[in-house]
Design a protein around this motif. Structure first.
Motif, PDB file in Angstrom:
ATOM      1  N   ILE A   1       0.801  -1.224   0.000  1.00 37.60           N
ATOM      2  CA  ILE A   1       0.000   0.000   0.000  1.00 37.60           C
ATOM      3  C   ILE A   1       0.836   1.277   0.000  1.00 37.60           C
ATOM      4  O   ILE A   1       0.287   2.371   0.033  1.00 37.60           O
ATOM      5  CB  ILE A   1      -0.950   0.019   1.220  1.00 37.60           C
ATOM      6  CG1 ILE A   1      -0.158   0.109   2.533  1.00 37.60           C
ATOM      7  CG2 ILE A   1      -1.858  -1.207   1.224  1.00 37.60           C
ATOM      8  CD1 ILE A   1      -1.027   0.380   3.755  1.00 37.60           C
ATOM      9  N   GLY A   2       2.157   1.162  -0.053  1.00 38.58           N
ATOM     10  CA  GLY A   2       3.013   2.311   0.220  1.00 38.58           C
ATOM     11  C   GLY A   2       3.396   3.199  -0.930  1.00 38.58           C
ATOM     12  O   GLY A   2       4.151   4.158  -0.760  1.00 38.58           O
TER      13      GLY A   2
ATOM     14  N   GLY B   1       6.520   3.114  -6.398  1.00 43.15           N
ATOM     15  CA  GLY B   1       6.880   1.948  -7.210  1.00 43.15           C
ATOM     16  C   GLY B   1       6.001   0.748  -7.006  1.00 43.15           C
ATOM     17  O   GLY B   1       6.091  -0.226  -7.751  1.00 43.15           O
ATOM     18  N   VAL B   2       5.157   0.783  -5.957  1.00 45.15           N
ATOM     19  CA  VAL B   2       4.143  -0.258  -5.765  1.00 45.15           C
ATOM     20  C   VAL B   2       2.782   0.457  -5.689  1.00 45.15           C
ATOM     21  O   VAL B   2       2.683   1.658  -5.906  1.00 45.15           O
ATOM     22  CB  VAL B   2       4.401  -1.102  -4.486  1.00 45.15           C
ATOM     23  CG1 VAL B   2       5.807  -1.681  -4.504  1.00 45.15           C
ATOM     24  CG2 VAL B   2       4.183  -0.287  -3.216  1.00 45.15           C
ATOM     25  N   LEU B   3       1.722  -0.286  -5.407  1.00 46.57           N
ATOM     26  CA  LEU B   3       0.401   0.312  -5.324  1.00 46.57           C
ATOM     27  C   LEU B   3       0.324   1.391  -4.249  1.00 46.57           C
ATOM     28  O   LEU B   3       0.859   1.219  -3.157  1.00 46.57           O
ATOM     29  CB  LEU B   3      -0.629  -0.773  -4.998  1.00 46.57           C
ATOM     30  CG  LEU B   3      -0.853  -1.869  -6.056  1.00 46.57           C
ATOM     31  CD1 LEU B   3      -1.643  -3.013  -5.442  1.00 46.57           C
ATOM     32  CD2 LEU B   3      -1.578  -1.308  -7.271  1.00 46.57           C
ATOM     33  N   ASP B   4      -0.360   2.504  -4.576  1.00 49.64           N
ATOM     34  CA  ASP B   4      -0.642   3.480  -3.532  1.00 49.64           C
ATOM     35  C   ASP B   4      -1.915   3.039  -2.800  1.00 49.64           C
ATOM     36  O   ASP B   4      -2.573   2.080  -3.225  1.00 49.64           O
ATOM     37  CB  ASP B   4      -0.760   4.893  -4.104  1.00 49.64           C
ATOM     38  CG  ASP B   4      -1.914   5.066  -5.086  1.00 49.64           C
ATOM     39  OD1 ASP B   4      -2.955   4.383  -4.949  1.00 49.64           O
ATOM     40  OD2 ASP B   4      -1.787   5.898  -6.003  1.00 49.64           O
TER      41      ASP B   4
ATOM     42  N   ALA C   1      -4.383   0.182  -4.148  1.00 50.03           N
ATOM     43  CA  ALA C   1      -4.250  -1.061  -3.389  1.00 50.03           C
ATOM     44  C   ALA C   1      -5.623  -1.568  -2.949  1.00 50.03           C
ATOM     45  O   ALA C   1      -5.939  -2.756  -3.074  1.00 50.03           O
ATOM     46  CB  ALA C   1      -3.349  -0.853  -2.177  1.00 50.03           C
ATOM     47  N   TYR C   2      -6.440  -0.669  -2.436  1.00 50.53           N
ATOM     48  CA  TYR C   2      -7.767  -1.096  -1.979  1.00 50.53           C
ATOM     49  C   TYR C   2      -8.647  -1.502  -3.166  1.00 50.53           C
ATOM     50  O   TYR C   2      -9.391  -2.485  -3.086  1.00 50.53           O
ATOM     51  CB  TYR C   2      -8.442   0.005  -1.174  1.00 50.53           C
ATOM     52  CG  TYR C   2      -9.721  -0.479  -0.513  1.00 50.53           C
ATOM     53  CD1 TYR C   2      -9.670  -1.443   0.499  1.00 50.53           C
ATOM     54  CD2 TYR C   2     -10.967  -0.032  -0.943  1.00 50.53           C
ATOM     55  CE1 TYR C   2     -10.825  -1.921   1.079  1.00 50.53           C
ATOM     56  CE2 TYR C   2     -12.130  -0.509  -0.364  1.00 50.53           C
ATOM     57  CZ  TYR C   2     -12.060  -1.455   0.642  1.00 50.53           C
ATOM     58  OH  TYR C   2     -13.209  -1.955   1.215  1.00 50.53           O
ATOM     59  N   LYS C   3      -8.538  -0.778  -4.269  1.00 46.27           N
ATOM     60  CA  LYS C   3      -9.306  -1.123  -5.474  1.00 46.27           C
ATOM     61  C   LYS C   3      -8.984  -2.546  -5.938  1.00 46.27           C
ATOM     62  O   LYS C   3      -9.888  -3.343  -6.224  1.00 46.27           O
ATOM     63  CB  LYS C   3      -8.991  -0.134  -6.593  1.00 46.27           C
ATOM     64  CG  LYS C   3      -9.695  -0.438  -7.916  1.00 46.27           C
ATOM     65  CD  LYS C   3      -9.289   0.547  -9.002  1.00 46.27           C
ATOM     66  CE  LYS C   3      -9.946   0.183 -10.343  1.00 46.27           C
ATOM     67  NZ  LYS C   3      -9.524   1.119 -11.423  1.00 46.27           N
ATOM     68  N   LEU C   4      -7.693  -2.868  -6.014  1.00 44.96           N
ATOM     69  CA  LEU C   4      -7.303  -4.209  -6.442  1.00 44.96           C
ATOM     70  C   LEU C   4      -7.707  -5.248  -5.406  1.00 44.96           C
ATOM     71  O   LEU C   4      -8.211  -6.321  -5.758  1.00 44.96           O
ATOM     72  CB  LEU C   4      -5.793  -4.272  -6.683  1.00 44.96           C
ATOM     73  CG  LEU C   4      -5.229  -5.642  -7.073  1.00 44.96           C
ATOM     74  CD1 LEU C   4      -5.945  -6.203  -8.306  1.00 44.96           C
ATOM     75  CD2 LEU C   4      -3.728  -5.562  -7.318  1.00 44.96           C
ATOM     76  N   ALA C   5      -7.512  -4.930  -4.135  1.00 43.82           N
ATOM     77  CA  ALA C   5      -7.825  -5.897  -3.080  1.00 43.82           C
ATOM     78  C   ALA C   5      -9.288  -6.323  -3.135  1.00 43.82           C
ATOM     79  O   ALA C   5      -9.588  -7.523  -3.107  1.00 43.82           O
ATOM     80  CB  ALA C   5      -7.488  -5.299  -1.712  1.00 43.82           C
ATOM     81  N   VAL C   6     -10.202  -5.378  -3.214  1.00 41.41           N
ATOM     82  CA  VAL C   6     -11.624  -5.749  -3.194  1.00 41.41           C
ATOM     83  C   VAL C   6     -12.030  -6.452  -4.486  1.00 41.41           C
ATOM     84  O   VAL C   6     -12.958  -7.280  -4.491  1.00 41.41           O
ATOM     85  CB  VAL C   6     -12.537  -4.533  -2.926  1.00 41.41           C
ATOM     86  CG1 VAL C   6     -12.284  -3.990  -1.530  1.00 41.41           C
ATOM     87  CG2 VAL C   6     -12.365  -3.450  -3.969  1.00 41.41           C
TER      88      VAL C   6
ATOM     89  N   ILE D   1      -4.733  -8.062   4.274  1.00 45.94           N
ATOM     90  CA  ILE D   1      -3.656  -7.647   5.179  1.00 45.94           C
ATOM     91  C   ILE D   1      -2.731  -6.689   4.430  1.00 45.94           C
ATOM     92  O   ILE D   1      -2.039  -7.099   3.488  1.00 45.94           O
ATOM     93  CB  ILE D   1      -2.864  -8.849   5.714  1.00 45.94           C
ATOM     94  CG1 ILE D   1      -3.792  -9.817   6.464  1.00 45.94           C
ATOM     95  CG2 ILE D   1      -1.724  -8.385   6.623  1.00 45.94           C
ATOM     96  CD1 ILE D   1      -3.109 -11.073   6.973  1.00 45.94           C
ATOM     97  N   PRO D   2      -2.705  -5.394   4.806  1.00 44.28           N
ATOM     98  CA  PRO D   2      -1.794  -4.458   4.139  1.00 44.28           C
ATOM     99  C   PRO D   2      -0.347  -4.671   4.576  1.00 44.28           C
ATOM    100  O   PRO D   2      -0.070  -4.971   5.741  1.00 44.28           O
ATOM    101  CB  PRO D   2      -2.314  -3.091   4.601  1.00 44.28           C
ATOM    102  CG  PRO D   2      -3.015  -3.360   5.893  1.00 44.28           C
ATOM    103  CD  PRO D   2      -3.574  -4.750   5.794  1.00 44.28           C
ATOM    104  N   ILE D   3       0.570  -4.536   3.621  1.00 34.29           N
ATOM    105  CA  ILE D   3       2.007  -4.606   3.885  1.00 34.29           C
ATOM    106  C   ILE D   3       2.677  -3.448   3.135  1.00 34.29           C
ATOM    107  O   ILE D   3       2.011  -2.689   2.439  1.00 34.29           O
ATOM    108  CB  ILE D   3       2.620  -5.955   3.438  1.00 34.29           C
ATOM    109  CG1 ILE D   3       2.346  -6.218   1.952  1.00 34.29           C
ATOM    110  CG2 ILE D   3       2.080  -7.103   4.280  1.00 34.29           C
ATOM    111  CD1 ILE D   3       3.052  -7.445   1.390  1.00 34.29           C
ATOM    112  N   HIS D   4       3.973  -3.316   3.278  1.00 35.76           N
ATOM    113  CA  HIS D   4       4.749  -2.300   2.554  1.00 35.76           C
ATOM    114  C   HIS D   4       4.323  -0.897   3.001  1.00 35.76           C
ATOM    115  O   HIS D   4       3.881  -0.062   2.212  1.00 35.76           O
ATOM    116  CB  HIS D   4       4.552  -2.461   1.040  1.00 35.76           C
ATOM    117  CG  HIS D   4       5.606  -1.770   0.223  1.00 35.76           C
ATOM    118  ND1 HIS D   4       6.497  -2.457  -0.564  1.00 35.76           N
ATOM    119  CD2 HIS D   4       5.913  -0.456   0.053  1.00 35.76           C
ATOM    120  CE1 HIS D   4       7.292  -1.599  -1.187  1.00 35.76           C
ATOM    121  NE2 HIS D   4       6.958  -0.380  -0.817  1.00 35.76           N
TER     122      HIS D   4
END
Length: 210
Positions: free
Chosen positions: A136-137, A140-143, A147-152, A160-163
């Protein structure tokens, strides 16, 4: 199953006597790391922040290493590595998403993925996810929003959020929880049995860094 978050994208999953390590932080990384013996290590990206095989090789434990796309079966654990993209540390890279089946539960570990639009074959191969680890950070990775859009869209039982925290954008966790409309109390570790998932639907679990 016992899940422990060790910072960065470093996650430890233990079931019975078997230990899995996802994206262990190398001793040469600027991130804080942890050392223990693992049976299986899965690395999404060839980067010091995520390829610390040295840190999960301890005593008599010499782990089976998975570091790219493919299908694997190790100690009764079924693993699929699926290709995606990352721009971690400012460089376009191949990121491997892992799906892992064990104890009747399905884990999906997104690694350092940077877009909510996954390759078609990868997206189709991800199904019936119980536990999803999502970066979620940003940087270079999902903001948090992506992150939430992809997760759902993956429809897991638990997210579980990481990064975040010691890596990526400031206040990423706060922004992610705002997207989720949730504010769960952080847990030291997560202990799960399959029956515990029956009432879950995209529930966000925040794990404190051990």
């Amino acid at each position: 199953m016992i899940i422990t978050y060790l910072g960065g994208e470093f996650v430890k999953v233990q079931f019975g006597e078997t230990i899995l390590a996802f994206n262990p932080v190398s001793k040469d990384s600027s991130l804080k790391t942890s050392k223990f013996g693992a049976d299986i290590v899965l690395c999404s990206l060839n980067h010091l922040d995520m390829n610390g095989i040295d840190q999960v090789t301890f005593g008599e434990k010499k782990p089976f290493v998975v570091s790219g796309p493919g299908e694997y079966e190790v100690r009764g654990v079924f693993i699929k590595g699926l290709p995606s993209e990352s721009n971690y540390d400012g460089e376009k890279r191949i990121n491997t998403i892992y799906t892992v089946s064990l104890e009747g539960m399905n884990i999906c570990f997104l690694g350092a993925v940077n877009t909510p639009e996954l390759p078609k074959d990868t997206d189709e191969a991800i199904e019936a996810v119980d536990i999803l680890f999502v970066p979620i950070g940003g940087a270079g990775v999902l903001d948090p929003a992506k992150a939430y859009k992809l997760a759902v869209s993956i429809e897991p039982k638990i997210i579980i959020p990481i990064h975040y925290g010691d890596i990526g954008m400031k206040d990423a966790l706060k922004a992610f929880l705002k997207e989720a409309g949730d504010s769960p109390k952080p847990e030291q570790r997560l202990t799960l049995k399959k029956k515990d998932l029956d009432s879950k639907e995209a529930d966000v679990v925040v794990l404190e860094r051990e």
